[in-house]
Design a protein around this motif. Structure first.
Motif, PDB file in Angstrom:
ATOM      1  N   PHE A  19       0.817  -1.212   0.000  1.00 44.43           N
ATOM      2  CA  PHE A  19       0.000   0.000   0.000  1.00 44.43           C
ATOM      3  C   PHE A  19       0.853   1.265   0.000  1.00 44.43           C
ATOM      4  O   PHE A  19       0.498   2.265  -0.630  1.00 44.43           O
ATOM      5  CB  PHE A  19      -0.987  -0.003   1.176  1.00 44.43           C
ATOM      6  CG  PHE A  19      -2.107  -0.986   0.972  1.00 44.43           C
ATOM      7  CD1 PHE A  19      -3.010  -0.821  -0.063  1.00 44.43           C
ATOM      8  CD2 PHE A  19      -2.248  -2.083   1.806  1.00 44.43           C
ATOM      9  CE1 PHE A  19      -4.042  -1.724  -0.262  1.00 44.43           C
ATOM     10  CE2 PHE A  19      -3.271  -2.987   1.618  1.00 44.43           C
ATOM     11  CZ  PHE A  19      -4.178  -2.822   0.581  1.00 44.43           C
ATOM     12  N   ALA A  20       1.990   1.238   0.656  1.00 44.47           N
ATOM     13  CA  ALA A  20       2.902   2.383   0.639  1.00 44.47           C
ATOM     14  C   ALA A  20       3.439   2.598  -0.777  1.00 44.47           C
ATOM     15  O   ALA A  20       3.542   3.735  -1.256  1.00 44.47           O
ATOM     16  CB  ALA A  20       4.044   2.171   1.623  1.00 44.47           C
ATOM     17  N   ARG A  21       3.765   1.519  -1.452  1.00 40.48           N
ATOM     18  CA  ARG A  21       4.266   1.605  -2.824  1.00 40.48           C
ATOM     19  C   ARG A  21       3.167   2.127  -3.759  1.00 40.48           C
ATOM     20  O   ARG A  21       3.410   2.987  -4.611  1.00 40.48           O
ATOM     21  CB  ARG A  21       4.773   0.242  -3.287  1.00 40.48           C
ATOM     22  CG  ARG A  21       5.479   0.280  -4.620  1.00 40.48           C
ATOM     23  CD  ARG A  21       6.097  -1.056  -5.037  1.00 40.48           C
ATOM     24  NE  ARG A  21       5.276  -2.187  -4.643  1.00 40.48           N
ATOM     25  CZ  ARG A  21       5.671  -3.178  -3.821  1.00 40.48           C
ATOM     26  NH1 ARG A  21       6.855  -3.196  -3.344  1.00 40.48           N
ATOM     27  NH2 ARG A  21       4.882  -4.163  -3.502  1.00 40.48           N
ATOM     28  N   GLN A  22       1.941   1.642  -3.593  1.00 41.53           N
ATOM     29  CA  GLN A  22       0.816   2.099  -4.404  1.00 41.53           C
ATOM     30  C   GLN A  22       0.579   3.600  -4.204  1.00 41.53           C
ATOM     31  O   GLN A  22       0.387   4.337  -5.162  1.00 41.53           O
ATOM     32  CB  GLN A  22      -0.467   1.336  -4.042  1.00 41.53           C
ATOM     33  CG  GLN A  22      -0.476  -0.105  -4.478  1.00 41.53           C
ATOM     34  CD  GLN A  22      -0.493  -0.235  -5.973  1.00 41.53           C
ATOM     35  OE1 GLN A  22       0.525  -0.510  -6.585  1.00 41.53           O
ATOM     36  NE2 GLN A  22      -1.641  -0.033  -6.571  1.00 41.53           N
ATOM     37  N   GLU A  23       0.617   4.033  -2.954  1.00 38.41           N
ATOM     38  CA  GLU A  23       0.405   5.445  -2.665  1.00 38.41           C
ATOM     39  C   GLU A  23       1.536   6.298  -3.235  1.00 38.41           C
ATOM     40  O   GLU A  23       1.303   7.379  -3.789  1.00 38.41           O
ATOM     41  CB  GLU A  23       0.287   5.691  -1.164  1.00 38.41           C
ATOM     42  CG  GLU A  23      -0.030   7.130  -0.851  1.00 38.41           C
ATOM     43  CD  GLU A  23      -0.329   7.379   0.610  1.00 38.41           C
ATOM     44  OE1 GLU A  23      -0.460   8.572   0.943  1.00 38.41           O
ATOM     45  OE2 GLU A  23      -0.419   6.436   1.400  1.00 38.41           O
ATOM     46  N   ALA A  24       2.767   5.815  -3.143  1.00 36.61           N
ATOM     47  CA  ALA A  24       3.903   6.559  -3.693  1.00 36.61           C
ATOM     48  C   ALA A  24       3.779   6.685  -5.211  1.00 36.61           C
ATOM     49  O   ALA A  24       4.049   7.749  -5.779  1.00 36.61           O
ATOM     50  CB  ALA A  24       5.208   5.876  -3.315  1.00 36.61           C
ATOM     51  N   GLU A  25       3.352   5.618  -5.881  1.00 37.95           N
ATOM     52  CA  GLU A  25       3.167   5.671  -7.332  1.00 37.95           C
ATOM     53  C   GLU A  25       2.058   6.651  -7.701  1.00 37.95           C
ATOM     54  O   GLU A  25       2.178   7.419  -8.646  1.00 37.95           O
ATOM     55  CB  GLU A  25       2.854   4.279  -7.879  1.00 37.95           C
ATOM     56  CG  GLU A  25       4.043   3.340  -7.863  1.00 37.95           C
ATOM     57  CD  GLU A  25       3.679   1.923  -8.284  1.00 37.95           C
ATOM     58  OE1 GLU A  25       2.519   1.683  -8.696  1.00 37.95           O
ATOM     59  OE2 GLU A  25       4.556   1.048  -8.196  1.00 37.95           O
ATOM     60  N   TRP A  26       0.967   6.627  -6.935  1.00 32.65           N
ATOM     61  CA  TRP A  26      -0.147   7.529  -7.185  1.00 32.65           C
ATOM     62  C   TRP A  26       0.284   8.983  -6.994  1.00 32.65           C
ATOM     63  O   TRP A  26      -0.013   9.845  -7.815  1.00 32.65           O
ATOM     64  CB  TRP A  26      -1.306   7.182  -6.240  1.00 32.65           C
ATOM     65  CG  TRP A  26      -2.458   8.120  -6.379  1.00 32.65           C
ATOM     66  CD1 TRP A  26      -3.415   8.118  -7.358  1.00 32.65           C
ATOM     67  CD2 TRP A  26      -2.767   9.223  -5.530  1.00 32.65           C
ATOM     68  NE1 TRP A  26      -4.304   9.148  -7.162  1.00 32.65           N
ATOM     69  CE2 TRP A  26      -3.931   9.849  -6.027  1.00 32.65           C
ATOM     70  CE3 TRP A  26      -2.189   9.733  -4.377  1.00 32.65           C
ATOM     71  CZ2 TRP A  26      -4.504  10.947  -5.437  1.00 32.65           C
ATOM     72  CZ3 TRP A  26      -2.778  10.837  -3.782  1.00 32.65           C
ATOM     73  CH2 TRP A  26      -3.917  11.430  -4.302  1.00 32.65           C
ATOM     74  N   ARG A  27       1.010   9.250  -5.909  1.00 37.32           N
ATOM     75  CA  ARG A  27       1.481  10.613  -5.650  1.00 37.32           C
ATOM     76  C   ARG A  27       2.469  11.065  -6.730  1.00 37.32           C
ATOM     77  O   ARG A  27       2.457  12.220  -7.157  1.00 37.32           O
ATOM     78  CB  ARG A  27       2.125  10.719  -4.279  1.00 37.32           C
ATOM     79  CG  ARG A  27       1.124  10.667  -3.152  1.00 37.32           C
ATOM     80  CD  ARG A  27       1.821  10.719  -1.797  1.00 37.32           C
ATOM     81  NE  ARG A  27       0.889  10.500  -0.730  1.00 37.32           N
ATOM     82  CZ  ARG A  27       0.454  11.457   0.093  1.00 37.32           C
ATOM     83  NH1 ARG A  27       0.898  12.681  -0.037  1.00 37.32           N
ATOM     84  NH2 ARG A  27      -0.403  11.178   1.047  1.00 37.32           N
ATOM     85  N   GLY A  28       3.329  10.157  -7.179  1.00 37.80           N
ATOM     86  CA  GLY A  28       4.274  10.493  -8.246  1.00 37.80           C
ATOM     87  C   GLY A  28       3.559  10.821  -9.543  1.00 37.80           C
ATOM     88  O   GLY A  28       3.895  11.793 -10.222  1.00 37.80           O
ATOM     89  N   ALA A  29       2.551  10.015  -9.894  1.00 28.55           N
ATOM     90  CA  ALA A  29       1.782  10.260 -11.117  1.00 28.55           C
ATOM     91  C   ALA A  29       1.028  11.583 -11.010  1.00 28.55           C
ATOM     92  O   ALA A  29       0.945  12.347 -11.983  1.00 28.55           O
ATOM     93  CB  ALA A  29       0.807   9.117 -11.374  1.00 28.55           C
ATOM     94  N   ARG A  30       0.496  11.874  -9.847  1.00 35.16           N
ATOM     95  CA  ARG A  30      -0.222  13.134  -9.638  1.00 35.16           C
ATOM     96  C   ARG A  30       0.743  14.317  -9.762  1.00 35.16           C
ATOM     97  O   ARG A  30       0.410  15.340 -10.353  1.00 35.16           O
ATOM     98  CB  ARG A  30      -0.897  13.137  -8.274  1.00 35.16           C
ATOM     99  CG  ARG A  30      -1.831  14.327  -8.093  1.00 35.16           C
ATOM    100  CD  ARG A  30      -2.551  14.262  -6.794  1.00 35.16           C
ATOM    101  NE  ARG A  30      -1.583  14.516  -5.731  1.00 35.16           N
ATOM    102  CZ  ARG A  30      -1.870  14.534  -4.443  1.00 35.16           C
ATOM    103  NH1 ARG A  30      -3.080  14.267  -4.038  1.00 35.16           N
ATOM    104  NH2 ARG A  30      -0.945  14.792  -3.551  1.00 35.16           N
ATOM    105  N   ALA A  31       1.952  14.182  -9.250  1.00 36.24           N
ATOM    106  CA  ALA A  31       2.948  15.252  -9.345  1.00 36.24           C
ATOM    107  C   ALA A  31       3.342  15.502 -10.797  1.00 36.24           C
ATOM    108  O   ALA A  31       3.483  16.647 -11.225  1.00 36.24           O
ATOM    109  CB  ALA A  31       4.177  14.917  -8.500  1.00 36.24           C
TER     110      ALA A  31
END
Length: 103
Positions: free
Chosen positions: A14-26
């Motif tokens: 879940f931490a990896r999923q959230e990091a990917e989501w935040r990176g894509a949003r950035a």
């Protein structure tokens, strides 16, 4: 009823999923800002002389719209306009050079 405890691998997932989501949003936010800045600069510089910054006036030369600055006497061609002028007649390049010399 017992509360289910997450495992380390679930937390990591879940931490990896959230990091990917935040990176894509950035990345999406950065692209939007770049597009907005490009549009702002295009609006700011539209029909402005790249040499002196004064307003350009559009005039027709052999059916091709060219931009002329009457402040610094610069003449500006958009992409493909020189080729259009040159293709119209063999001596059109000489006429274009003559236009530059009239200033």
């Amino acid at each position: 009823m017992t509360a289910k405890r997450s495992t380390a691998s679930e937390d990591e997932y879940f931490a990896r999923q959230e990091a990917e989501w935040r990176g894509a949003r950035a990345v999406a936010t950065q692209r939007q800002l770049e597009e907005s800045e490009r549009e702002r600069l295009e609006t700011l510089h539209y029909l402005r002389c790249p040499k002196c910054g004064m307003a350009l006036e559009t005039l027709a030369l052999q059916g091709v719209q060219i931009d002329r600055c009457y402040s610094c006497n610069g003449t500006w061609l958009d992409k493909g306009e020189f080729e259009q002028l040159a293709a119209q007649e063999p001596d059109s390049v000489q006429k274009l050079v003559g236009l530059f010399r009239r200033s």
